[in-house]
Enzyme design. Structure first.
Site, PDB file in Angstrom:
ATOM      1  N   SER A   1       0.755  -1.125   0.117  1.00 20.60           N
ATOM      2  CA  SER A   1       0.050   0.051   0.048  1.00 20.60           C
ATOM      3  C   SER A   1       0.953   1.226  -0.098  1.00 20.60           C
ATOM      4  CB  SER A   1      -0.901  -0.009   1.204  1.00 20.60           C
ATOM      5  OG  SER A   1      -1.345   1.406   1.465  1.00 20.60           O
TER       6      SER A   1
ATOM      7  N   TYR B   1      -2.199  -0.720  10.225  1.00 14.87           N
ATOM      8  CA  TYR B   1      -2.297  -1.012   8.941  1.00 14.87           C
ATOM      9  C   TYR B   1      -0.939  -0.920   8.120  1.00 14.87           C
ATOM     10  CZ  TYR B   1      -3.847  -1.189   3.796  1.00 14.87           C
ATOM     11  OH  TYR B   1      -3.960  -1.342   2.581  1.00 14.87           O
TER      12      TYR B   1
HETATM   13  P1  NDP Z   1     -11.578  -5.694   0.747  1.00 13.74           P
HETATM   14  O1  NDP Z   1     -11.427  -5.230   2.019  1.00 13.74           O
HETATM   15  O2  NDP Z   1     -12.491  -5.286  -0.569  1.00 13.74           O
HETATM   16  O3  NDP Z   1     -11.335  -7.069   0.772  1.00 13.74           O
HETATM   17  C1  NDP Z   1     -10.534  -7.954   1.479  1.00 13.74           C
HETATM   18  C2  NDP Z   1     -10.585  -9.440   1.480  1.00 13.74           C
HETATM   19  O4  NDP Z   1      -9.768  -9.990   2.441  1.00 13.74           O
HETATM   20  C3  NDP Z   1     -11.895  -9.972   1.393  1.00 13.74           C
HETATM   21  O5  NDP Z   1     -12.398 -10.817   0.646  1.00 13.74           O
HETATM   22  C4  NDP Z   1     -11.985 -10.362   3.099  1.00 13.74           C
HETATM   23  O6  NDP Z   1     -13.058 -11.372   3.153  1.00 13.74           O
HETATM   24  C5  NDP Z   1     -10.546 -10.793   3.163  1.00 13.74           C
HETATM   25  N1  NDP Z   1     -10.181 -11.018   4.464  1.00 13.74           N
HETATM   26  C6  NDP Z   1     -10.175  -9.797   5.410  1.00 13.74           C
HETATM   27  N2  NDP Z   1      -9.778 -10.236   6.541  1.00 13.74           N
HETATM   28  C7  NDP Z   1      -9.756 -11.812   6.392  1.00 13.74           C
HETATM   29  C8  NDP Z   1      -9.229 -12.822   7.411  1.00 13.74           C
HETATM   30  N3  NDP Z   1      -9.095 -12.566   8.450  1.00 13.74           N
HETATM   31  N4  NDP Z   1      -9.231 -14.189   6.867  1.00 13.74           N
HETATM   32  C9  NDP Z   1      -9.617 -14.477   5.560  1.00 13.74           C
HETATM   33  N5  NDP Z   1      -9.833 -13.370   4.557  1.00 13.74           N
HETATM   34  C10 NDP Z   1      -9.902 -12.303   5.341  1.00 13.74           C
HETATM   35  O7  NDP Z   1      -9.874  -5.065   0.360  1.00 13.74           O
HETATM   36  P2  NDP Z   1      -9.418  -4.789  -1.173  1.00 13.74           P
HETATM   37  O8  NDP Z   1      -9.934  -5.696  -2.194  1.00 13.74           O
HETATM   38  O9  NDP Z   1      -9.596  -3.180  -1.419  1.00 13.74           O
HETATM   39  O10 NDP Z   1      -7.810  -4.785  -0.807  1.00 13.74           O
HETATM   40  C11 NDP Z   1      -6.949  -5.948  -1.238  1.00 13.74           C
HETATM   41  C12 NDP Z   1      -5.572  -5.606  -1.225  1.00 13.74           C
HETATM   42  O11 NDP Z   1      -5.418  -4.631  -1.518  1.00 13.74           O
HETATM   43  C13 NDP Z   1      -5.250  -5.454   0.438  1.00 13.74           C
HETATM   44  O12 NDP Z   1      -4.243  -6.195   0.885  1.00 13.74           O
HETATM   45  C14 NDP Z   1      -5.074  -3.960   0.721  1.00 13.74           C
HETATM   46  O13 NDP Z   1      -4.457  -3.642   1.858  1.00 13.74           O
HETATM   47  C15 NDP Z   1      -4.610  -3.571  -0.597  1.00 13.74           C
HETATM   48  N6  NDP Z   1      -4.896  -2.104  -0.941  1.00 13.74           N
HETATM   49  C16 NDP Z   1      -6.206  -1.767  -1.393  1.00 13.74           C
HETATM   50  C17 NDP Z   1      -6.138  -0.516  -1.644  1.00 13.74           C
HETATM   51  C18 NDP Z   1      -7.507   0.122  -1.901  1.00 13.74           C
HETATM   52  O14 NDP Z   1      -7.751   1.226  -2.426  1.00 13.74           O
HETATM   53  N7  NDP Z   1      -8.785  -0.822  -1.974  1.00 13.74           N
HETATM   54  C19 NDP Z   1      -5.233   0.500  -1.818  1.00 13.74           C
HETATM   55  C20 NDP Z   1      -3.765  -0.145  -1.553  1.00 13.74           C
HETATM   56  C21 NDP Z   1      -3.707  -1.382  -1.081  1.00 13.74           C
HETATM   57  P3  NDP Z   1     -14.614 -11.081   3.393  1.00 13.74           P
HETATM   58  O15 NDP Z   1     -15.078 -10.478   2.565  1.00 13.74           O
HETATM   59  O16 NDP Z   1     -15.144 -12.361   3.661  1.00 13.74           O
HETATM   60  O17 NDP Z   1     -14.483 -10.415   4.763  1.00 13.74           O
END
Ligand code: NDP
Length: 269
Positions: free
Chosen positions: A170, A183
């Site tokens: 990130s 985070y």
């Molecule tokens: P979302 O919150 O939309 O999705 C996160 C996913 O991770 C979900 O499928 C969630 O599952 C899963 N997850 C969360 N906690 C757990 C857990 N304890 N066990 C298993 N699965 C888990 O995030 P994004 O798609 O936005 O982010 C994807 C990646 O990109 C992350 O690493 C984030 O840090 C990074 N990122 C995102 C940015 C953005 O603007 N969105 C910017 C920079 C980096 P469930 O839905 O079932 O809870």
């Protein structure tokens, strides 16, 4: 009408157009595959030929991705409901057994799942929440990597192809920012983990290990981080997938230890 209009729209603007079946026959595990970036990547990787292990917290979300992939591609996904905040070495080990039983190989591992945690001053950050963010964002990735390394190394040796491990970073994992607490700290640590593993893998060359910052994308996490923002101002996840597909494909052989940015790639990260 295409089955995946968001991808078709985004793909036209990709900087890199990967060959349609560039992941054919590869087995790839994606964490957080039920929503956001993970879901978009899973669908897109399957369209490029990959057999996927879809790991995530919510079974119903994984089932929806499984159904879509089964309906729209010729690949064979499996789902693994798993709460990464409770992942220990023995459950990670059984994931390796499952991957071996399903596909007999593992070519790619994408650490995508993360939680944001509270956005508040460090002075008020509850340590129980700090620990959960670090467990999901950092420790689970280390535990999973450790358990899956033997199968990935075997796969690379058998097929004479480099495996690919991708850590998701990130902007705040590269430059700290007020109120991003655990985070940001966990994402800095993920960069460190990537560098350590990349260096360990460099001599043998069987695996490439890189980190990738997708940049701001329209997902639930983005809405949580920026509640006042108009969601339409952030691009959909599909807009940033060309770098992911490239790094998972054989075209990225030899790219190791890089901290990449999906917005500026293939420029300077
Ligand atoms: P979302 O919150 O939309 O999705 C996160 C996913 O991770 C979900 O499928 C969630 O599952 C899963 N997850 C969360 N906690 C757990 C857990 N304890 N066990 C298993 N699965 C888990 O995030 P994004 O798609 O936005 O982010 C994807 C990646 O990109 C992350 O690493 C984030 O840090 C990074 N990122 C995102 C940015 C953005 O603007 N969105 C910017 C920079 C980096 P469930 O839905 O079932 O809870």
């Amino acid at each position: 009408m295409t089955a995946y209009p968001e991808l078709e729209a985004a793909k036209a603007a990709w900087r890199h157009q990967p060959p349609p079946q560039c992941l054919s026959g590869k087995a790839i595990l994606i964490t957080g595959a039920g929503d956001g970036m993970g879901r978009a990547l899973a669908k897109t990787a399957a369209l490029h030929g990959a057999n996927l292990i879809l790991l995530g917290r919510t079974r119903a979300k994984l089932e929806a991705v499984f159904d879509w992939i089964s309906e729209h591609t010729r690949t064979r996904p499996v789902i693994v409901p798993c709460d990464l905040s409770h992942l220990g070495p023995s459950s990670a080990e059984s994931l390796q057994s499952q991957a071996r039983a399903e596909y007999g190989r593992l070519d790619g591992l994408v650490h995508n799942a993360s939680v944001l945690g509270p956005k508040i001053p460090l002075a008020h950050y509850p340590m129980s929440e700090w620990e959960e963010v670090v467990r999901v964002n950092l420790s689970a990735a280390a535990t999973l990597t450790q358990a899956l390394l033997p199968l990935m190394l075997e796969t690379a040796a058998t097929h004479a192809k480099q495996g690919s491990i991708l850590f998701t970073s990130s902007s705040v994992g590269r430059k700290g920012r007020a109120y991003w607490g655990a985070y940001a700290a966990s994402k800095f640590a993920v960069e460190g983990l990537m560098q350590v593993l990349a260096d360990e893998c460099a001599a043998e060359g069987a695996l490439r290990v890189n980190s990738l910052n997708p940049g701001g994308i329209r997902t639930a996490m983005r809405r949580q981080a920026y509640p006042a923002e108009n969601p339409a101002d952030a691009p959909p996840p599909e807009a940033r997938l060309d770098l992911y597909i490239h790094l998972l494909s054989d075209a990225a052989e030899g790219v190791n230890g890089q901290a990449l940015d999906a917005r500026t790639w293939p420029g300077v990260s």
